[in-house]
Design an enzyme around this catalytic site. Structure first.
Site, mmCIF file in Angstrom:
data_model
loop_
_atom_site.group_PDB
_atom_site.id
_atom_site.type_symbol
_atom_site.label_atom_id
_atom_site.label_comp_id
_atom_site.label_asym_id
_atom_site.label_seq_id
_atom_site.Cartn_x
_atom_site.Cartn_y
_atom_site.Cartn_z
ATOM 1 N N SER A 6 -24.669 51.807 -32.796
ATOM 2 C CA SER A 6 -24.027 50.765 -33.601
ATOM 3 C C SER A 6 -23.269 49.820 -32.679
ATOM 4 C CB SER A 6 -23.058 51.400 -34.595
ATOM 5 O OG SER A 6 -22.177 50.405 -35.074
ATOM 6 N N ASP A 33 -23.708 46.428 -38.007
ATOM 7 C CA ASP A 33 -22.841 46.640 -39.172
ATOM 8 C C ASP A 33 -22.245 45.323 -39.652
ATOM 9 O OD1 ASP A 33 -22.857 49.503 -39.635
ATOM 10 O OD2 ASP A 33 -22.003 49.659 -37.619
ATOM 11 N N MET A 35 -19.966 43.488 -42.346
ATOM 12 C CA MET A 35 -18.865 43.809 -43.277
ATOM 13 C C MET A 35 -18.213 42.525 -43.768
ATOM 14 S SD MET A 35 -17.049 46.787 -41.058
ATOM 15 C CE MET A 35 -17.984 48.189 -40.414
ATOM 16 N N HIS A 64 -27.171 46.808 -41.415
ATOM 17 C CA HIS A 64 -26.500 47.592 -42.464
ATOM 18 C C HIS A 64 -25.539 46.661 -43.200
ATOM 19 C CE1 HIS A 64 -23.600 51.253 -43.269
ATOM 20 N NE2 HIS A 64 -24.107 50.758 -44.378
HETATM 21 C C1 DX5 Z 1 -19.071 52.389 -40.492
HETATM 22 C C2 DX5 Z 1 -20.337 51.816 -39.896
HETATM 23 C C3 DX5 Z 1 -20.848 52.624 -38.778
HETATM 24 C C4 DX5 Z 1 -19.937 52.680 -37.573
HETATM 25 C C5 DX5 Z 1 -20.123 54.019 -36.942
HETATM 26 O O1 DX5 Z 1 -18.660 51.597 -41.528
HETATM 27 O O2 DX5 Z 1 -21.341 51.745 -40.876
HETATM 28 O O3 DX5 Z 1 -22.162 52.224 -38.385
HETATM 29 O O4 DX5 Z 1 -20.169 51.675 -36.639
HETATM 30 O O5 DX5 Z 1 -19.180 54.146 -35.941
HETATM 31 P P1 DX5 Z 1 -18.813 55.539 -35.272
HETATM 32 O O6 DX5 Z 1 -20.075 56.098 -34.669
HETATM 33 O O7 DX5 Z 1 -17.776 55.170 -34.285
HETATM 34 O O8 DX5 Z 1 -18.298 56.430 -36.385
HETATM 35 ZN ZN ZN Z 2 -23.475 51.339 -40.196
#
Ligand code: DX5
Ligand code: ZN
Length: 218
Positions: A6, A33, A35, A64
């Protein structure tokens, strides 16, 4: 189990170098990711970053979408160069339509569920999916602790995928490190997303990726 680093946890000043490093370290794809500060508390990146990653890397880009009304943005992410789009069950009242729209754009379609969302809510859409994503933390931030209760959901989905002979990948996202990777793998996950454990590993990105890809069964 395949590794999807990610980029949320990457150093954005050196994004190009860092994604080249995860590619060399054996990453299967890049996980992006998105958001919106509405569906999740945090704001991250949009199509512009996807377009930059497309120029920086040959790895497939998996986007995502942690945003409300994702249908409004599917085309922009497709144009930016996404290879697959993952929407959340919780944001899509017409989930079947959203999934068909992703496919009509020529992309792979995935659906994610939050930790408190039950697996049976995916039953009607599962045969249509290229990927099902079990959130193993509450979405919104990197670096959170793995929620062990989600392992049962991974097992339940793995059983459905097998019993119904589906060609659907089973991905986990959040809190995946060298300790939790073997647990999700045993539960049936086929793809692991990892941010912190790869990009913020004390010995560097290559060591972080290796520790995940080669994590022995506990
Ligand atoms: C969380 C994201 C993840 C995040 C995971 O909302 O969807 O993809 O980047 O990060 P780690 O591996 O640090 O938990
Ligand atoms: Zn994610």
């Amino acid at each position: 189990m395949k590794l999807a680093p990610s980029v949320l946890a990457a150093d954005f000043v050196r994004l190009g170098e860092q994604v080249a490093e995860v590619a060399r370290a054996g990453a299967d794809r890049l996980h992006v990711d998105v958001m919106d500060g509405v569906f999740v508390p945090n704001i991250s990146m949009g199509p512009l970053v996807v377009e930059a990653l497309k120029r920086a890397s040959d790895l497939p880009l998996e986007v995502h979408l942690m945003i409300v009304e994702p249908d409004r943005h599917l085309e922009a992410f497709a144009e930016a160069g996404a290879h697959s789009l993952i929407v959340h069950q919780e944001t899509c009242p017409h989930l079947h339509r959203s999934v068909q729209r992703v496919k009509a754009l020529g992309l792979k379609a995935g659906v994610a569920i939050n930790p408190a969302t039950p697996v049976p809510l995916l039953d009607e859409i599962l045969p249509e999916l290229d990927l099902a994503l079990v959130m193993t933390v509450n979405p919104g931030f990197g670096g959170q602790a793995f929620i062990a209760r989600t392992l049962d959901k991974v097992r339940m989905l793995a059983a459905r995928i097998q019993d119904w002979s589906l060609a659907c990948e089973l991905e986990v996202d959040g809190g995946i490190d060298a300790q939790t990777a073997p647990r999700v793998r045993r539960a049936g996950a086929t793809v692991a997303v990892a941010g912190t454990a790869v990009f913020a590993h004390p010995d560097g990105i290559a060591a972080g990726a290796k520790a995940l890809l080669e994590a022995p069964d506990a």
